[in-house]
Write a protein that holds these residues in place. Structure first.
Motif, PDB file in Angstrom:
ATOM      1  N   ASP A   1       0.937  -1.194   0.148  1.00 19.32           N
ATOM      2  CA  ASP A   1       0.045  -0.045  -0.013  1.00 19.32           C
ATOM      3  C   ASP A   1       0.863   1.114  -0.020  1.00 19.32           C
ATOM      4  O   ASP A   1       1.688   1.530   0.926  1.00 19.32           O
ATOM      5  CB  ASP A   1      -0.943   0.110   1.223  1.00 19.32           C
ATOM      6  CG  ASP A   1      -2.089   1.012   1.338  1.00 19.32           C
ATOM      7  OD1 ASP A   1      -1.797   1.897   0.090  1.00 19.32           O
ATOM      8  OD2 ASP A   1      -2.586   1.216   2.233  1.00 19.32           O
ATOM      9  N   ALA A   2       0.747   1.880  -1.032  1.00 20.33           N
ATOM     10  CA  ALA A   2       1.749   3.065  -1.127  1.00 20.33           C
ATOM     11  C   ALA A   2       1.482   4.149  -0.289  1.00 20.33           C
ATOM     12  O   ALA A   2       2.296   4.936   0.217  1.00 20.33           O
ATOM     13  CB  ALA A   2       1.401   3.640  -2.551  1.00 20.33           C
ATOM     14  N   ALA A   3       0.230   4.320   0.548  1.00 23.26           N
ATOM     15  CA  ALA A   3      -0.210   5.008   1.658  1.00 23.26           C
ATOM     16  C   ALA A   3       0.221   4.964   2.885  1.00 23.26           C
ATOM     17  O   ALA A   3      -0.149   5.587   3.656  1.00 23.26           O
ATOM     18  CB  ALA A   3      -1.467   5.586   1.436  1.00 23.26           C
ATOM     19  N   ALA A   4       0.701   3.484   3.073  1.00 24.43           N
ATOM     20  CA  ALA A   4       1.097   3.164   4.612  1.00 24.43           C
ATOM     21  C   ALA A   4       2.347   2.344   4.463  1.00 24.43           C
ATOM     22  O   ALA A   4       2.875   1.705   3.426  1.00 24.43           O
ATOM     23  CB  ALA A   4      -0.310   2.147   4.842  1.00 24.43           C
ATOM     24  N   LEU A   5       2.821   2.456   5.667  1.00 20.08           N
ATOM     25  CA  LEU A   5       4.374   1.669   6.140  1.00 20.08           C
ATOM     26  C   LEU A   5       3.933   0.100   5.975  1.00 20.08           C
ATOM     27  O   LEU A   5       2.755  -0.248   6.371  1.00 20.08           O
ATOM     28  CB  LEU A   5       4.912   2.215   7.183  1.00 20.08           C
ATOM     29  CG  LEU A   5       5.095   3.681   7.177  1.00 20.08           C
ATOM     30  CD1 LEU A   5       5.785   4.139   8.681  1.00 20.08           C
ATOM     31  CD2 LEU A   5       6.327   3.958   6.287  1.00 20.08           C
TER      32      LEU A   5
END
Length: 235
Positions: A96-100
């Protein structure tokens, strides 16, 4: 020479080969994979093409976390994060590009060798929006047209009611005449305030001046007296 061989053997031992397959589903059949389809590791550091059966292999992957992204023209495939340990099994989780990325111990691994599948098809056509009746009714032009149509249907009914009831017709006429008188009075007052008061003021100031008589300090002119009866011969 022995040291270089040892370092090369250590680097080879720490590297791994990633293997996987593009699994067919209702979105994309595995036998219909485009020729340009491939998998990319770490945004282009390594890549490999899909074979005819949908399988792939990327060799010499060092230990650590890596982003593996399948690139299939016309389709969307879920990218994954692959964690290659120094010892143990490879761990796989969704990317997920929006989460680590989560810790390996916090989430169970997806199947390995990798099983990738298309999650959707790229759509380059956007359907036009449908007709919005409420939006059309809020338009000023539509409201004006509806008001005109309402008046066109209502005026004949009002006329029939006035013809049938003379008393109502008389009241309507009186109201109309009252409005007309108010309009006429407003127009006359506006014109008087705009320019009619100047001439009246001048005429009013001239009338008292004429009634005051001649200026102070000047005697009235005498009229010449004729010889008449009082005239006589000089002695």
């Amino acid at each position: 020479m022995k040291l270089a061989t040892l370092l090369l053997f250590s680097a080879t031992a720490l590297a791994a080969d990633l293997r996987g397959r593009l699994v067919g589903n209702v979105v994309l059949n595995a036998t219909d994979i485009p020729l340009e389809a491939r998998v990319v590791l770490d945004y282009g550091a390594k890549s490999a093409r899909f074979l005819a059966d949908g399988s792939f292999e990327i060799t010499g992957v060092p230990s650590g976390q890596h982003v593996l992204e399948p690139l299939v023209p016309g389709y969307r495939v879920q990218p994954v994060i692959v964690t290659v340990p120094e010892e143990g099994d490879v761990h796989v989780q969704k990317f997920d590009a929006a989460a680590l990325p989560l810790a390996v111990s916090a989430i169970p691994s997806l199947p390995y060798p990798l099983q990738l599948a298309a999650v959707g098809k790229d759509e380059y056509y956007t359907a036009p929006p449908g007709m919005n009746i409420m939006g059309m009714l809020k338009s000023p032009m539509i409201l004006l047209m509806l008001a005109s149509l309402g008046m066109a249907f209502a005026l004949p009914k009002i006329t029939e009611m006035l013809d049938a009831d003379p008393e109502m017709a008389k009241q309507m006429l009186e109201q109309r005449q009252g409005w007309q008188r108010n309009l006429d009075f407003s127009d006359a007052l506006s014109s008087k305030l705009a320019g009619g008061g100047g001439a009246d003021a001048q005429a009013g100031s001239a009338a008292p001046a004429a009634a005051a008589g001649p200026p102070v300090g000047k005697a009235p002119a005498r009229t010449p007296q004729g010889s008449g009866k009082r005239g006589g011969k000089r002695k």
